[in-house]
Design a protein around this motif. Structure first.
Motif, PDB file in Angstrom:
ATOM      1  N   GLU A 133      61.179 166.814  70.591  1.00 61.09           N
ATOM      2  CA  GLU A 133      60.915 168.055  69.790  1.00 61.09           C
ATOM      3  C   GLU A 133      62.002 169.274  69.968  1.00 61.09           C
ATOM      4  N   ASN A 134      62.840 168.865  71.054  1.00 69.34           N
ATOM      5  CA  ASN A 134      63.929 170.169  71.109  1.00 69.34           C
ATOM      6  C   ASN A 134      65.223 169.555  71.323  1.00 69.34           C
ATOM      7  N   PRO A 135      65.652 168.773  70.389  1.00 72.34           N
ATOM      8  CA  PRO A 135      67.026 168.071  70.766  1.00 72.34           C
ATOM      9  C   PRO A 135      68.072 169.038  70.968  1.00 72.34           C
ATOM     10  N   ALA A 136      68.165 170.207  70.220  1.00 71.88           N
ATOM     11  CA  ALA A 136      69.216 170.977  70.281  1.00 71.88           C
ATOM     12  C   ALA A 136      69.211 171.722  71.582  1.00 71.88           C
ATOM     13  N   GLY A 137      68.118 171.942  72.166  1.00 64.11           N
ATOM     14  CA  GLY A 137      67.827 172.611  73.577  1.00 64.11           C
ATOM     15  C   GLY A 137      68.504 171.761  74.618  1.00 64.11           C
ATOM     16  N   TYR A 138      68.475 170.429  74.336  1.00 63.70           N
ATOM     17  CA  TYR A 138      68.887 169.572  75.588  1.00 63.70           C
ATOM     18  C   TYR A 138      70.441 169.439  75.256  1.00 63.70           C
ATOM     19  N   ASP A 139      71.016 169.421  74.299  1.00 65.01           N
ATOM     20  CA  ASP A 139      72.323 168.832  73.756  1.00 65.01           C
ATOM     21  C   ASP A 139      73.331 169.973  73.685  1.00 65.01           C
ATOM     22  N   ASP A 140      72.810 171.047  73.225  1.00 63.01           N
ATOM     23  CA  ASP A 140      73.610 172.539  72.867  1.00 63.01           C
ATOM     24  C   ASP A 140      74.329 172.720  74.338  1.00 63.01           C
ATOM     25  N   ASN A 141      73.426 172.674  75.392  1.00 66.00           N
ATOM     26  CA  ASN A 141      73.895 173.240  76.670  1.00 66.00           C
ATOM     27  C   ASN A 141      74.306 172.361  77.598  1.00 66.00           C
ATOM     28  N   SER A 142      74.472 170.863  76.977  1.00 63.24           N
ATOM     29  CA  SER A 142      74.847 169.742  78.207  1.00 63.24           C
ATOM     30  C   SER A 142      76.484 169.726  77.849  1.00 63.24           C
ATOM     31  N   PRO A 143      77.046 169.823  79.411  1.00 67.13           N
ATOM     32  CA  PRO A 143      78.550 169.858  79.397  1.00 67.13           C
ATOM     33  C   PRO A 143      79.110 168.405  78.938  1.00 67.13           C
ATOM     34  N   ILE A 144      78.421 167.553  78.910  1.00 65.68           N
ATOM     35  CA  ILE A 144      78.778 166.120  78.728  1.00 65.68           C
ATOM     36  C   ILE A 144      79.327 166.433  77.119  1.00 65.68           C
ATOM     37  N   ASN A 145      78.618 167.286  76.515  1.00 64.17           N
ATOM     38  CA  ASN A 145      78.948 167.475  74.844  1.00 64.17           C
ATOM     39  C   ASN A 145      80.278 168.525  74.466  1.00 64.17           C
ATOM     40  N   TYR A 146      80.648 169.177  75.559  1.00 62.81           N
ATOM     41  CA  TYR A 146      81.813 170.055  75.298  1.00 62.81           C
ATOM     42  C   TYR A 146      82.713 170.168  76.368  1.00 62.81           C
ATOM     43  N   ALA A 147      82.858 168.850  77.087  1.00 62.70           N
ATOM     44  CA  ALA A 147      83.835 168.475  78.099  1.00 62.70           C
ATOM     45  C   ALA A 147      85.264 168.856  77.628  1.00 62.70           C
ATOM     46  N   ASN A 148      85.581 168.886  76.560  1.00 62.31           N
ATOM     47  CA  ASN A 148      86.968 169.442  76.041  1.00 62.31           C
ATOM     48  C   ASN A 148      87.406 170.752  76.289  1.00 62.31           C
ATOM     49  N   LYS A 149      86.500 171.594  76.510  1.00 64.12           N
ATOM     50  CA  LYS A 149      86.636 172.978  76.863  1.00 64.12           C
ATOM     51  C   LYS A 149      87.143 173.227  78.147  1.00 64.12           C
ATOM     52  N   LEU A 150      87.054 172.067  79.197  1.00 65.09           N
ATOM     53  CA  LEU A 150      87.727 172.317  80.520  1.00 65.09           C
ATOM     54  C   LEU A 150      89.326 172.824  80.217  1.00 65.09           C
ATOM     55  N   LYS A 151      89.493 174.034  81.150  1.00 65.26           N
ATOM     56  CA  LYS A 151      91.034 174.433  81.272  1.00 65.26           C
ATOM     57  C   LYS A 151      91.197 174.762  82.870  1.00 65.26           C
ATOM     58  N   GLY A 152      90.257 175.198  83.541  1.00 59.99           N
ATOM     59  CA  GLY A 152      90.398 175.474  84.973  1.00 59.99           C
ATOM     60  C   GLY A 152      90.311 174.257  85.857  1.00 59.99           C
ATOM     61  N   LYS A 153      90.418 174.497  87.158  1.00 56.34           N
ATOM     62  CA  LYS A 153      90.200 173.535  88.110  1.00 56.34           C
ATOM     63  C   LYS A 153      88.879 173.096  88.234  1.00 56.34           C
ATOM     64  N   PHE A 154      88.197 172.028  88.429  1.00 54.00           N
ATOM     65  CA  PHE A 154      86.937 171.559  88.578  1.00 54.00           C
ATOM     66  C   PHE A 154      86.965 170.642  89.932  1.00 54.00           C
ATOM     67  N   LEU A 155      85.856 170.640  90.711  1.00 50.09           N
ATOM     68  CA  LEU A 155      85.399 169.669  91.675  1.00 50.09           C
ATOM     69  C   LEU A 155      84.023 169.217  91.546  1.00 50.09           C
ATOM     70  N   LEU A 156      83.992 168.101  91.215  1.00 50.39           N
ATOM     71  CA  LEU A 156      82.587 167.575  90.962  1.00 50.39           C
ATOM     72  C   LEU A 156      82.046 166.737  92.172  1.00 50.39           C
ATOM     73  N   VAL A 157      80.864 166.950  92.643  1.00 54.77           N
ATOM     74  CA  VAL A 157      80.500 166.337  93.944  1.00 54.77           C
ATOM     75  C   VAL A 157      78.931 165.629  93.715  1.00 54.77           C
ATOM     76  N   HIS A 158      78.802 164.642  94.180  1.00 59.43           N
ATOM     77  CA  HIS A 158      77.528 164.160  94.243  1.00 59.43           C
ATOM     78  C   HIS A 158      77.352 162.999  95.270  1.00 59.43           C
ATOM     79  N   GLY A 159      75.941 162.805  95.686  1.00 60.24           N
ATOM     80  CA  GLY A 159      75.533 161.730  96.461  1.00 60.24           C
ATOM     81  C   GLY A 159      75.044 160.512  95.662  1.00 60.24           C
TER      82      GLY A 159
END
Length: 723
Positions: free
Chosen positions: A632-658
């Motif tokens: 029903e709301n594909p834009a709401g899901y995708d427009d705000n997902s960082p997976i879809n704009y990873a190319n915007k990364l400029k700064g330093k990023f630490l990604l952590v997960h269990g």
């Protein structure tokens, strides 16, 4: 005189210089632990009980105390006196408090669920009775105390305590297919309950939910373990837009041993069942899939018919609560934010509104109960400001409101069963937890426990004062707090490190005592960082419109608010606009990631722990409540997902997960990792094997994580120099 003044200044400076900095080891080894009361269980009359553990003898006891004096009245049971049970981990009384259920060998399943071995202890005879030789879930006394119902292997059983006979009332339970009487993963996580069965007051019927998970997609996690080959954990997890378990309501008659399925019309969820004061009448709450149309049904156990007594709708969503309370005449208390703020209402048994009990542009945050004899309602609210919590009483007719706690800060009451007394838990930003005994009129009778020793210990450390303020952007005015270095100099510029969670209805800016992360922020302030927290749009306790303004676009407006707040803060003369970082965990990790990418001209670095990176990966109940479905709301899901704009990364990023996170799956981090690799963006990465969403199990896990994050901040924010 001048010499004396110089000497005094020198001594004062020396004393300040000699104060200690907080170390990470101290934060995680319990140095700053706040003393707390054991969780108490209100008993009949003016009494409560505590589960106590004697470390010397390794034994457990249930002890009875008086609310009036706080003195121990008696020991109800001590494992030292039990032949077959050296200790126990939990307990539960029957209705007349003549028996106890004692649990041992507890084995956690998910956030709230567990398995264990359980015994019934008869207080008069001092005898133990094993409920089942196997580990079971949620054993519950019948109201007449003659039976115990429990779940095992996805089925429900009843043990007759007089004859030892066990009756299996369901037989189709099967892992990852059918669950009887126990919630599936998503109900447990998002509707916050485990036991999905309930005895009627006359012990003649058991109402229960059945979850048919057959068509729910499976999720699998590889567990590294300690053996030669890893194993897999496979369970049903409905991601947004996928099929939920088909949940149905059933009534089992103990005498006839017949089970009836109850027709509740069209619905998606049954988030609550509860018997009313009428032993023949069951209350049931249903929700549609959008969670914006709620029905409260009364089901008649005599003829298995259901009628709607209350319907509530909302343009966005309706939160499920546990405040439904039945009075002797079967009228009921209900809380709702239908007027824009959460308030208490009184309805007749037929569902007609009798009275709106509380009213105003503020939120009721907890309903404690009603004394029917005095017609007095007890509740907690934010009437003293949205960052505070205060206890009040008010008459059932909405008149004669009284404030029962006088100090501004965070007050939380634990009432006696008869509502004659309450133990208040108080703290504020300057006061670690204090427990005080009060009568129902609010008069303080006695201090139970304080933490002055902790305050004395903290005098030895360089601590910064948390300052509350509001920050205004073009989209609103938001609650915030700030920590400055204890050596703060208005003529210097400092790096800014922002912390937030930002999830719907949450609150990170509150007038309460330190948690573990607050000591971490103090540690960072000692290194020369200014720490700021801002509760933007979507957070709680400021009315429904503020909370629901993010509907259908989770993290969009919240991200804008954090970026705009950072820009406003950067205008201050003492903040270095080129040295701004942000971090968050879970929802907050999604936010910190989005801020670094969408605010790449503002934020220099970010840390994301266990982040959602696409709402398509998260569960149905939580995600669709705020977003509807991806279909029903594909834009709401995708427009705000960082997976879809990873190319915007400029700064330093630490990604952590269990890797063992059953809640926010490591899939989120892996998919973002792939997107960053494909965009050829460098970043730092840490996976904690088999750790769940909280990343805490195992020796030194939390210390290791916070060492890693602190080092990352020092190396990437403020050039690693102490300001």
């Amino acid at each position: 005189m001048k010499k004396l003044l110089i000497l005094f200044i020198a001594i004062t400076s020396l004393a300040t210089a000699q104060k200690q900095d907080i170390t990470l080891d101290e934060i995680w080894n319990g140095t700053f632990r706040t003393e707390r009361m054991n969780s108490l269980n209100s008993m009949n009359g003016n009494f409560y009980s505590l589960l106590n553990f004697d470390r010397a003898t390794r034994s457990s006891s249930v002890d009875k105390y008086s609310y009036a004096t706080l003195e121990k009245v008696e020991t109800i049971v001590n494992s030292k006196n039990l032949t077959n049970l050296s200790y126990f981990e939990n307990y539960e009384f029957n209705n007349d408090e003549t028996k106890l259920l004692l649990g041992v060998a507890t084995e956690p399943i998910y956030r709230r669920s567990s398995l264990g071995i359980f015994y019934v202890y008869d207080i008069a005879s001092k005898k133990l009775q094993l409920v089942d030789k196997d580990k079971i879930q949620e054993p519950t006394f019948s109201p007449d105390s003659k039976k115990v119902a429990y779940a095992k292997n996805n089925n429900i059983f009843i043990k007759n305590l007089e004859t030892n006979e066990v009756v299996q009332i369901t037989s189709n339970g099967k892992k990852n297919f059918i669950i009887n009487g126990i919630c599936d993963w998503v109900y447990e996580e998002e509707f916050s309950f485990v036991r999905a069965f309930d005895w009627s007051a006359d012990s003649k019927n058991i109402a229960f939910l059945r979850f048919d998970e057959t068509e729910v997609p499976e999720f699998s996690m590889q567990l590294t373990g300690k053996e030669l080959y890893p194993t897999q954990q496979v369970f049903k997890y409905p991601k947004a837009g996928e099929k939920n378990a088909v949940v149905t309501l059933h009534l089992y008659n103990v005498a006839s041993k017949n089970t009836s399925k109850i027709n509740l019309g069209d619905y998606e969820y049954i988030p609550r069942i509860k018997w009313t004061k009428d032993a023949n009448l069951l209350s049931v709450i249903t929700l549609n899939r959008h969670q914006n149309n709620l029905n409260l049904y009364f089901v008649n156990a005599s003829n298995n018919t259901a009628k709607i007594v209350l319907n509530e709708t909302d343009e966005a969503y309706i939160d499920v609560h546990d405040n439904l309370t039945f009075l002797k005449d079967n009228s009921f208390i209900w809380t709702s934010e239908k007027d824009g703020f959460n308030h208490i209402y009184h309805y007749s048994e037929e569902g007609n509104l009798k009275n709106k009990i509380t009213n105003g542009n503020w939120e009721v945050t907890n309903f404690y109960g009603i004394n029917e004899k005095s017609k007095t309602v007890y509740y907690q609210s934010v009437e003293d400001g949205s960052i505070n919590r205060t206890i009040y009483s008010i008459k059932l007719n909405g008149k004669n409101k009284q404030r029962l706690t006088n100090t501004s800060g965070t007050n939380s009451a634990s009432f006696s069963k008869n509502l004659n007394y309450f133990i208040n838990t108080f703290s504020d930003v300057n006061t670690p937890t204090v427990y005080t005994l009060h009568n129902s009129k609010g008069t303080q009778l006695k201090e139970v426990l304080n933490n002055t020793k902790l305050l004395e210990k903290l005098e030895q450390y360089n601590l910064s004062q948390k300052e509350f303020f509001t920050i205004k952007t073009e989209n609103g005015e938001f609650n915030a707090w700030m920590l400055k270095p204890s050596s703060f100099d208005t003529n210097k510029k400092y790096p800014l490190f922002m912390t937030q969670y930002s999830g719907p209805g949450s609150q990170s800016v509150s007038n309460t005592w330190n948690g573990a992360n607050d000591y971490w922020f103090q540690h960072l302030a000692q290194q020369g960082y200014i720490i700021v927290c801002v509760d933007g749009r979507g957070t709680g306790f400021k009315g429904a419109d503020f909370k629901k303004s993010t509907y259908l676009n989770l993290v969009k407006h919240e991200t804008i608010d954090q970026i705009d707040a950072a820009k406003e803060l950067a205008k201050r003369s003492y903040i270095d606009a080129n040295e701004i970082g942000i971090w968050g965990w879970s929802f907050g990790g999604h936010m910190s990631t989005n801020c670094l990418l969408k605010g790449n001209d503002v934020f220099k670095m970010a840390i994301a722990v266990a982040p959602v990176t696409s709402w398509r990966f998260y569960d149905t109940i939580y995600t669709e409540r705020f977003m509807r479905t991806p279909q029903e709301n594909p834009a709401g899901y995708d427009d705000n997902s960082p997976i879809n704009y990873a190319n915007k990364l400029k700064g330093k990023f630490l990604l952590v997960h269990g890797s063992g996170d059953d809640n926010v799956h490591v899939q989120n981090t892996m998919r973002l990792t792939n997107a960053l690799i494909e965009a050829n963006k460098p970043f730092d990465h840490a996976i904690y094997p088999d750790r769940t969403h909280g990343i805490y199990r195992g020796k030194n896990t939390r210390l290791h994580l916070y060492n890693k994050m602190t080092t990352f901040i020092r190396e990437n924010l403020g050039s690693g120099n102490k300001y």
